[in-house]
Design an enzyme around this catalytic site. Structure first.
Site, mmCIF file in Angstrom:
data_model
loop_
_atom_site.group_PDB
_atom_site.id
_atom_site.type_symbol
_atom_site.label_atom_id
_atom_site.label_comp_id
_atom_site.label_asym_id
_atom_site.label_seq_id
_atom_site.Cartn_x
_atom_site.Cartn_y
_atom_site.Cartn_z
ATOM 1 N N ASP A 566 0.856 -1.191 0.000
ATOM 2 C CA ASP A 566 0.000 0.000 0.000
ATOM 3 C C ASP A 566 0.894 1.245 0.000
ATOM 4 O OD1 ASP A 566 1.084 -0.047 2.496
ATOM 5 O OD2 ASP A 566 -0.808 -0.344 3.561
ATOM 6 N N ASP A 567 0.316 2.392 0.275
ATOM 7 C CA ASP A 567 1.091 3.629 0.180
ATOM 8 C C ASP A 567 1.748 4.006 1.500
ATOM 9 O OD1 ASP A 567 0.601 3.927 -2.532
ATOM 10 O OD2 ASP A 567 -1.413 4.656 -2.102
#
Ligand code: WT7
Length: 696
Positions: A566-567
């Site tokens: 994910d980020d």
């Protein structure tokens, strides 16, 4: 909605990990190890013989029981602690991890009444450890050190606890702690726990803005800090940062009327400290006057113990909430087994208590085991890069737990017996360096994979049990069922790569995000219904050493963590959301848009790489670059400052306006020949423009 996930095919292939270590000596790399066969590194017979878990058979026996009968397994473990009243034997835990079946809910030992501070201190003093050193303190400067025995620590904690009660802090109240690695930091955590207050430690490298954000979110009864700290040669006036944060928080209606300030005279004299009469109180003026005995506040196992803010995929930090009983049992047990802890050990974890590692494995896990633990205030490279090994030799450290980003030089390190690694994937060559150079090819490595959310180790070697594979965190801890799922959330078996999830709960699991149970469910339980989603990618190798094959089901094997999908990025073990950095950049008046990605970094694991679009007509300049970086330092903290600003006339976006980070990651890491499909971009020209600006 759930955050978009990076594609599995873009994850590193097995075995993988962070960047290569430049100071790795080629000679060491080339050396074949006598004990190494098919990439397996065996613990010595002597080591295994004395270990808590001496063989794969023993591990499997314990592991299987923990999965088939979690209630029975963890009840037995929990019974070794002090409980004022026990939980109901037929109700050890209850869980729902499936959003389709109602709200996510996890409880362990509910109805059991205990206190974690009592278990860390009083219980150990009563069993004869009163004169054993609980904490050694090693200061930033070479000449400064101190220590506290278990009895002395209990007295200090009780004095602070009495003060907190006296000023009206009650069970369930939040306390924000903004302290560096002084003994007062674990003392404060334990004092809060003693009276049932909920500590929320904010890493003392965070900016005033970040601190204010956390104060506003949890509305603490008071803030505890110190006037200043020395980091390497620099003095950092922490109290000024707190002052600025308190101005900001009061502007949004959260006003704090007590700020307890420890005078850290080694860094700054009190006369030089900015002061607000009526609100600010010197620790040294009040705390020593309080009695050294303080009754414990007995709490339910499910009463909150602490909040720790961590980064996610959006700009707003998440208040990870851990409760008392399960966290206590889990941190103590993981500490004991993953480090094969024995009373003769001297333990040093280099993490700061401002992060989860310092909560679980500087403070609670070790003290619950009656261990002797080192609290180090300084930096690993001050006054020189030999400092860590200096400390190892000075205290005869036997268990050394750190992030895989340190240097080694001339010291003997004879005392070491176990090495621990955490925070980022360690690649096989870094693993060998750690094993051969730091540990003299003698010390097993516990490469512990876990997260703020998990409370304690999840996938970790048990050093005496298994042969290790360089770069692999090996197998799940007792009670943990890791599963690898594909894009659709279907479990994949055998040798595979995919998203790492966990089936079922374990005692150390976080129970909610403070004030936002919906975000808890959305972030962690909705991406793959029925499972806890970790945010990490993972590869599993089904091929096992022949001797163990028969004992394993086909789907079991060594695990390799491949990094976040994910980020979220991990810089030197500090977790940062790309969205947080982006919003700090965009707050700069000359920044129109920003996109941040992580790139491999030789020393830090990952570095922060920012693509910045300026407002129309604004020329590129070094000065502007620096002021953008300054904006991030100011809003989040120095550790989040981008390593690189890449000017971007435009960002690669889909027609629906989503930034294609996959392409930005490739550009940032110079993999220009391999950009993948760019046909879905709204404006494919953007990519060429970005490449053209690569060296500007
Ligand atoms: C993320 C959690 C809990 C320890 C400190 C960081 C990464 C952690 C490992 C490891 C590969 C690791 C993961 C995870 N990570 N340990 N041994 N091998 N990656 O805690 O700030 O909550 O970050 O750190 O990506 O999701 P955190």
């Amino acid at each position: 909605a759930a955050q978009p996930l990076r594609h599995v095919d873009s994850m590193a292939t097995m075995p993988s990990g962070a960047g290569k270590i430049p100071y790795l000596n080629a000679v060491i790399l080339g050396e074949a190890l006598a004990s190494e066969e098919n990439d397996l590194v065996y613990p010595s017979d002597d080591f295994s013989r004395q270990a808590h878990v001496p063989s794969p058979q023993k591990y499997l026996e314990l592991y299987e029981r923990s999965i088939k009968d979690p209630g029975g397994f963890w009840s037995d473990v929990a019974s070794q602690f002090y409980w004022k009243h026990k939980w109901a034997p037929d109700h050890v835990y209850s869980e729902n991890l499936d959003v389709r079946k109602g709200p996510v809910q996890i409880e362990w030992f509910k109805g059991g009444i205990t206190n974690i501070c009592y278990n860390c201190l009083d219980r150990n003093v009563e069993s004869g450890l009163g004169d054993t050193v609980a904490l050694y303190w090693e200061g930033n400067d070479l000449a400064n050190d101190a220590s506290l025995t278990y009895s002395q620590l209990l007295h200090r904690v009780s004095q602070l606890a009495n003060y907190l009660k006296d000023i009206g802090v009650r069970k369930g109240d939040a306390v924000i702690v903004y302290l560096p690695m002084l003994l007062e930091l674990p003392i404060t955590m334990l004092a809060c726990a003693r009276i049932g207050a909920v500590h929320s430690v904010v890493f003392a490298g965070f900016s005033a803005e970040s601190l204010a954000q956390r104060i506003i979110d949890c509305k603490p009864k008071l803030v505890i800090t110190c006037n200043a700290v020395k980091r390497g040669p620099k003095v950092i006036p922490l109290k000024d940062i707190v002052d600025a944060a308190l101005v900001q928080s009061s502007q949004t209606g959260v006003s704090i009327d007590t700020c307890l300030v420890y005078e850290n005279a080694l860094a700054m004299k009190r006369e030089k400290t900015n002061w607000q009469d009526g609100r600010d109180i010197w620790w040294q003026d009040v705390i020593p006057k309080y009695p050294t005995k303080c009754e414990v506040e007995w709490v339910d196992a499910e009463d909150p113990l602490f909040l720790l803010y961590t980064s996610g995929s959006t700009g707003k930090p998440k208040g990870v909430l851990h409760t008392t009983g399960g966290y206590m049992v889990y941190t103590a047990t993981t500490f004991k087994y993953a480090f094969d802890y024995k009373p003769s050990d001297i333990y040093w974890c280099t993490a700061d208590c401002g992060w989860i590692t310092g909560h679980s494995y500087v403070t609670y896990g070790p003290l619950l085991n009656g261990a002797t633990c080192i609290v180090f205030e300084g930096a690993p490279n001050y006054p020189d890069s030999g400092r860590c090994w200096d400390i190892v030799d000075k205290y005869k450290v036997t268990i050394f737990y750190t992030a895989p980003t340190l240097y080694v030089t001339r010291y003997s390190r004879k005392s070491l017996r176990i090495l621990g690694s955490v925070g980022e994937p360690i690649n096989p060559s870094a693993w060998r360096w750690f094993y051969n150079v730091v540990g003299d090819s003698r010390c097993p490595i516990s490469d512990t994979w876990w997260q703020t959310e998990t409370g304690g180790f999840m996938i970790t070697p048990l050093p005496g049990a298994w042969p290790q594979k360089p770069g692999s965190a090996t197998f799940p801890f007792f009670g943990v069922q890791p599963v690898i799922v594909d894009e659709k959330g279907v479990e994949i078996e055998g040798e595979c790569s995919g998203y790492l999830c966990v089936k079922g709960s374990w005692p150390g699991a976080f129970r909610t995000l403070y004030g936002d149970h919906e975000r808890y469910e959305t972030t962690y339980f909705k991406p793959f219904a029925g499972y806890y989603f970790t945010g990490d990618g993972c590869s599993r190798q089904a091929k096992l050493a022949n001797l163990h094959k028969s004992m394993f089901r086909d789907k079991d094997g060594y695990h390799w963590l491949t990094g976040r999908v994910d980020d979220v990025i991990n810089v030197s073990g500090h977790r940062i959301g790309t969205a947080e950095v982006e919003s700090a950049l965009v707050s700069h008046p000359k920044c129109a848009e920003a996109a941040v990605v992580g790139v491999e970094h030789e020393v830090k694991g990952q570095a922060i790489y920012a693509f910045v679009t300026l407002v129309e007509g604004e020329p590129y300049s070094e000065e502007l670059r620096n002021s953008l970086i300054l904006a991030v330092r100011k809003q989040i903290g120095a550790f989040a400052a981008p390593d690189r600003i890449h000017w971007a006339p435009g960002l690669p976006k889909t027609r629906s306006g989503k930034i294609m980070r996959r392409i930005l990651r490739k550009i940032a890491s110079g993999q220009l020949g391999d950009l993948g499909d760019t046909s879905t971009l709204a404006d494919p020209n953007v990519v060429q423009q970005l490449i053209a600006l690569s060296n500007c």
